[in-house]
Design an enzyme around this catalytic site. Structure first.
Site, PDB file in Angstrom:
ATOM      1  N   CYS A   1       0.831  -1.206   0.000  1.00  0.00           N
ATOM      2  CA  CYS A   1       0.000   0.000   0.000  1.00  0.00           C
ATOM      3  C   CYS A   1       0.874   1.268   0.000  1.00  0.00           C
ATOM      4  O   CYS A   1       1.420   1.630  -1.029  1.00  0.00           O
ATOM      5  CB  CYS A   1      -0.979  -0.020   1.169  1.00  0.00           C
ATOM      6  SG  CYS A   1      -2.374   1.116   0.949  1.00  0.00           S
TER       7      CYS A   1
ATOM      8  N   HIS B   1      -3.732  -5.262   0.663  1.00  0.00           N
ATOM      9  CA  HIS B   1      -3.160  -5.645   1.955  1.00  0.00           C
ATOM     10  C   HIS B   1      -3.127  -7.168   2.104  1.00  0.00           C
ATOM     11  O   HIS B   1      -4.074  -7.772   2.588  1.00  0.00           O
ATOM     12  CB  HIS B   1      -3.967  -5.011   3.096  1.00  0.00           C
ATOM     13  CG  HIS B   1      -3.732  -3.549   3.244  1.00  0.00           C
ATOM     14  ND1 HIS B   1      -2.824  -3.020   4.148  1.00  0.00           N
ATOM     15  CD2 HIS B   1      -4.262  -2.492   2.580  1.00  0.00           C
ATOM     16  CE1 HIS B   1      -2.812  -1.703   4.033  1.00  0.00           C
ATOM     17  NE2 HIS B   1      -3.681  -1.357   3.099  1.00  0.00           N
TER      18      HIS B   1
ATOM     19  N   GLU C   1      -1.402  -8.804   4.195  1.00  0.00           N
ATOM     20  CA  GLU C   1      -1.086  -9.190   5.570  1.00  0.00           C
ATOM     21  C   GLU C   1      -2.315  -9.515   6.412  1.00  0.00           C
ATOM     22  O   GLU C   1      -2.195 -10.120   7.475  1.00  0.00           O
ATOM     23  CB  GLU C   1      -0.264  -8.081   6.256  1.00  0.00           C
ATOM     24  CG  GLU C   1      -1.051  -6.874   6.746  1.00  0.00           C
ATOM     25  CD  GLU C   1      -1.495  -5.913   5.674  1.00  0.00           C
ATOM     26  OE1 GLU C   1      -2.221  -4.950   6.001  1.00  0.00           O
ATOM     27  OE2 GLU C   1      -1.121  -6.098   4.502  1.00  0.00           O
TER      28      GLU C   1
END
Length: 246
Positions: free
Chosen positions: A112, A218, A220
């Site tokens: 990001c 994202h 994660e």
């Protein structure tokens, strides 16, 4: 013999905690690195100081540039608009980390804001707000009135480009999207790895580098379940392990 766990340097961000300034990293990034076999260390903005930087980077096998509440300073890419959410210490450290990764071929994963830093470092520019650009229509910005699990759910397709690093994964995937800034001009020597259906750049890489990839989404959040997240973190940690294959 114990398997070597590569040390991954994670850039920290300026936060206010209980009214006091702090250097912080969301736990989801730390957990993702740990889950895939890395040994995370957190770098505060003071790591950009020359003496600190050299000593710390002697330890690092890989670098993670995280997402953030803040945005890249407009002065970094020749813009003059007012950006309320800045973190100049983070900017300085991230750009120094990118220079180090480029020079010494250190594996780097950028998420990001990290993707945006990577693009600007290589001479690219950003749209301060993709909503102001005609033609972008996918839901790239989260609804922050919703619970986090809703904000981070997949919302649009990405089309993975042929010949890139992500092409080893698949031709298309479905990703989350939580950002205001977006790539305008792609940086020099960078390859576009994936595009949204509306043409917004979703992933980039440095072709001559053994592993330097930036993604706009994202990975994660659902690092243990999402197949693309598994691919990215596994590749990243494997390349970092080769820095010190004890």
């Amino acid at each position: 013999m114990q398997t070597y766990r590569p040390i991954i340097a994670i850039v920290s961000c300026h936060k206010m905690v209980d009214g006091q300034p702090a250097q912080a990293v969301y736990q989801k990034y730390v957990d993702a690195i740990n889950f895939y076999g890395g040994n995370p260390i957190l770098l505060p903005y003071t790591a950009a100081d020359s003496e600190n930087f050299a000593a710390l980077m002697d330890l690092a096998d890989g670098i993670l540039l995280t997402g953030s509440y803040s945005n890249v300073a407009p002065s970094r890419y020749g813009a003059s608009h007012v950006e309320a959410k800045q973190d100049l210490g983070r900017d300085e450290l991230s750009f120094k980390l990118l220079a180090y990764a480029e020079e010494f071929n250190i594996p780097l994963l950028a998420v990001c804001r990290g993707l945006q830093e990577m693009n600007v470092y290589f001479g690219g520019t950003l749209h301060p707000d993709w909503r102001e650009i005609e033609g972008f229509y996918e839901p790239h910005l989260e609804d922050n009135t919703q619970p986090l699990e809703v904000q981070y759910q997949p919302v649009h397709d990405i089309n993975i480009q042929m010949g890139g690093r992500l092409a080893a994964f698949d031709e298309q995937w479905y990703v989350n999207s939580l950002h205001k800034q977006a790539i305008n001009k792609v940086g020099e020597r960078l390859c576009v790895e994936a595009l949204a259906n509306d043409g917004l750049v979703e992933a980039i890489s440095l072709a001559e580098h053994r592993f330097m990839i930036g993604v706009q989404w994202h990975p994660e959040l659902n690092y243990a379940k999402d197949d693309m997240s598994k691919f990215l973190f596994t590749e990243f940690i494997q390349h970092a392990s080769q820095q010190n294959p004890q």
